[in-house]
Design a protein around this motif. Structure first.
Motif, mmCIF file in Angstrom:
data_model
loop_
_atom_site.group_PDB
_atom_site.id
_atom_site.type_symbol
_atom_site.label_atom_id
_atom_site.label_comp_id
_atom_site.label_asym_id
_atom_site.label_seq_id
_atom_site.Cartn_x
_atom_site.Cartn_y
_atom_site.Cartn_z
ATOM 1 N N LEU A 18 1.109 -1.510 -0.156
ATOM 2 C CA LEU A 18 -0.082 0.179 -0.070
ATOM 3 C C LEU A 18 1.194 0.889 0.543
ATOM 4 C CD1 LEU A 18 -2.726 1.203 -0.333
ATOM 5 C CD2 LEU A 18 -3.002 1.298 2.583
ATOM 6 N N ALA A 19 1.711 1.079 1.080
ATOM 7 C CA ALA A 19 2.910 2.064 0.382
ATOM 8 C C ALA A 19 3.298 2.844 -0.172
ATOM 9 C CB ALA A 19 3.267 2.308 2.298
ATOM 10 N N LEU A 20 4.074 1.313 -1.320
ATOM 11 C CA LEU A 20 4.481 1.616 -2.297
ATOM 12 C C LEU A 20 3.255 2.453 -3.620
ATOM 13 C CD1 LEU A 20 6.715 -1.528 -2.411
ATOM 14 C CD2 LEU A 20 7.738 0.589 -2.395
ATOM 15 N N ALA A 21 2.100 1.451 -3.762
ATOM 16 C CA ALA A 21 1.487 2.226 -4.156
ATOM 17 C C ALA A 21 1.298 3.574 -4.329
ATOM 18 C CB ALA A 21 0.177 1.490 -3.980
ATOM 19 N N CYS A 22 0.737 4.031 -3.567
ATOM 20 C CA CYS A 22 0.599 5.343 -2.699
ATOM 21 C C CYS A 22 1.709 6.543 -3.130
ATOM 22 C CB CYS A 22 0.618 5.104 -1.138
ATOM 23 S SG CYS A 22 -1.832 4.224 -1.301
ATOM 24 N N THR A 23 2.708 6.246 -3.487
ATOM 25 C CA THR A 23 3.672 7.282 -3.373
ATOM 26 C C THR A 23 4.860 7.655 -5.024
ATOM 27 O OG1 THR A 23 5.441 6.035 -1.735
ATOM 28 C CG2 THR A 23 4.720 7.192 -0.871
ATOM 29 N N THR A 24 5.435 8.027 -5.753
ATOM 30 C CA THR A 24 5.838 8.194 -6.573
ATOM 31 C C THR A 24 7.392 8.329 -6.330
ATOM 32 O OG1 THR A 24 4.083 9.632 -7.602
ATOM 33 C CG2 THR A 24 6.532 9.353 -8.809
ATOM 34 N N PRO A 25 8.254 7.386 -6.894
ATOM 35 C CA PRO A 25 9.679 7.637 -6.022
ATOM 36 C C PRO A 25 10.350 8.715 -6.401
ATOM 37 C CG PRO A 25 9.199 5.605 -8.067
ATOM 38 C CD PRO A 25 8.483 6.273 -7.506
ATOM 39 N N GLY A 26 10.948 9.676 -5.434
ATOM 40 C CA GLY A 26 11.742 11.319 -5.350
ATOM 41 C C GLY A 26 10.761 12.036 -4.835
ATOM 42 N N ASP A 27 9.385 11.243 -4.782
ATOM 43 C CA ASP A 27 8.127 12.361 -4.075
ATOM 44 C C ASP A 27 8.208 12.191 -2.508
ATOM 45 O OD1 ASP A 27 7.667 13.535 -6.183
ATOM 46 O OD2 ASP A 27 5.366 12.883 -6.467
ATOM 47 N N THR A 28 8.298 13.352 -1.434
ATOM 48 C CA THR A 28 8.642 12.935 -0.538
ATOM 49 C C THR A 28 7.155 13.330 0.170
ATOM 50 O OG1 THR A 28 9.272 14.939 0.252
ATOM 51 C CG2 THR A 28 10.990 12.814 0.194
ATOM 52 N N MET A 29 6.700 14.738 -0.577
ATOM 53 C CA MET A 29 5.191 15.350 -0.321
ATOM 54 C C MET A 29 4.668 14.595 -1.475
ATOM 55 S SD MET A 29 6.441 18.684 1.773
ATOM 56 C CE MET A 29 4.619 18.869 2.539
ATOM 57 N N PRO A 30 3.219 14.959 -1.362
ATOM 58 C CA PRO A 30 2.086 15.457 -2.003
ATOM 59 C C PRO A 30 1.981 16.635 -3.412
ATOM 60 C CG PRO A 30 1.039 15.261 -0.287
ATOM 61 C CD PRO A 30 2.034 14.797 -0.118
ATOM 62 N N ALA A 31 1.932 16.689 -4.521
ATOM 63 C CA ALA A 31 2.726 18.026 -5.387
ATOM 64 C C ALA A 31 1.172 18.955 -4.923
ATOM 65 C CB ALA A 31 2.438 17.415 -7.277
ATOM 66 N N LYS A 32 1.368 20.112 -4.698
ATOM 67 C CA LYS A 32 0.761 21.093 -4.192
ATOM 68 C C LYS A 32 -0.480 21.229 -5.247
ATOM 69 C CE LYS A 32 0.017 26.085 -3.667
ATOM 70 N NZ LYS A 32 0.810 27.773 -3.200
ATOM 71 N N PRO A 33 -2.034 21.647 -5.726
ATOM 72 C CA PRO A 33 -2.596 21.580 -6.498
ATOM 73 C C PRO A 33 -3.086 22.504 -7.189
ATOM 74 C CG PRO A 33 -4.248 21.284 -4.196
ATOM 75 C CD PRO A 33 -2.574 20.802 -3.992
ATOM 76 N N LYS A 34 -2.802 22.401 -8.360
ATOM 77 C CA LYS A 34 -3.648 23.752 -9.445
ATOM 78 C C LYS A 34 -4.423 24.516 -8.828
ATOM 79 C CE LYS A 34 -1.605 21.500 -13.228
ATOM 80 N NZ LYS A 34 -2.159 21.805 -15.044
ATOM 81 N N GLU A 35 -3.703 25.726 -8.418
ATOM 82 C CA GLU A 35 -5.182 26.983 -8.282
ATOM 83 C C GLU A 35 -6.262 27.010 -10.105
ATOM 84 O OE1 GLU A 35 -3.464 30.367 -6.947
ATOM 85 O OE2 GLU A 35 -2.353 30.065 -5.642
ATOM 86 N N PRO A 36 -7.718 27.106 -9.590
ATOM 87 C CA PRO A 36 -8.271 27.088 -10.195
ATOM 88 C C PRO A 36 -7.956 28.484 -11.061
ATOM 89 C CG PRO A 36 -9.184 28.135 -8.255
ATOM 90 C CD PRO A 36 -8.090 27.680 -7.983
#
Length: 118
Positions: A13-31
């Motif tokens: 589950l942990a491997l499926a939820c992360t992208t290699p090299g990413d430690t934090m989720p990307a900031k969502p784009k502003e509308p």
């Protein structure tokens, strides 16, 4: 055997939820926030004279139009005329008139210029 399979579940589950090299989720784009500006915003013209107006708009990311999606109008009846390209011709009657430009893709967005005809 069942306990061994369950011990791998959190790791998978942990491997499926992360992208290699990413430690934090990307900031969502502003509308997208559409904008419109008009130049000039105030002018003085002689009767029958012409003035070119320019509208500047922003575009949503990845979107381009064949032509700039704006529409022009003179607010007051008998206040002169304006072409689809923004070329205004003052009327024969002196007064204060207004040129309005509206985004066709976001019709609630408008800008207005004041024209004093002498």
């Amino acid at each position: 055997m069942l306990t061994r399979a369950l011990s791998f579940a959190p790791l998978l589950l942990a491997l499926a939820c992360t992208t290699p090299g990413d430690t934090m989720p990307a900031k969502p784009k502003e509308p997208f926030k559409p904008s419109l500006s008009l130049r000039p915003v105030a002018i003085s013209l002689a009767r029958g004279a012409t003035q070119a107006f320019q509208a500047e708009i922003n575009y949503p990311e990845g979107v381009r139009y064949m032509r700039q999606p704006v529409g022009w109008r003179v607010v007051e009846p008998e206040g002169g005329s304006i072409t689809g390209a923004g070329l205004y011709t003052a009327p024969a009657t002196a007064g204060t008139y207004h040129v309005e430009v509206r985004r066709e893709d976001f019709p609630e967005i408008t800008a207005t210029a004041t024209v004093s005809v002498k």
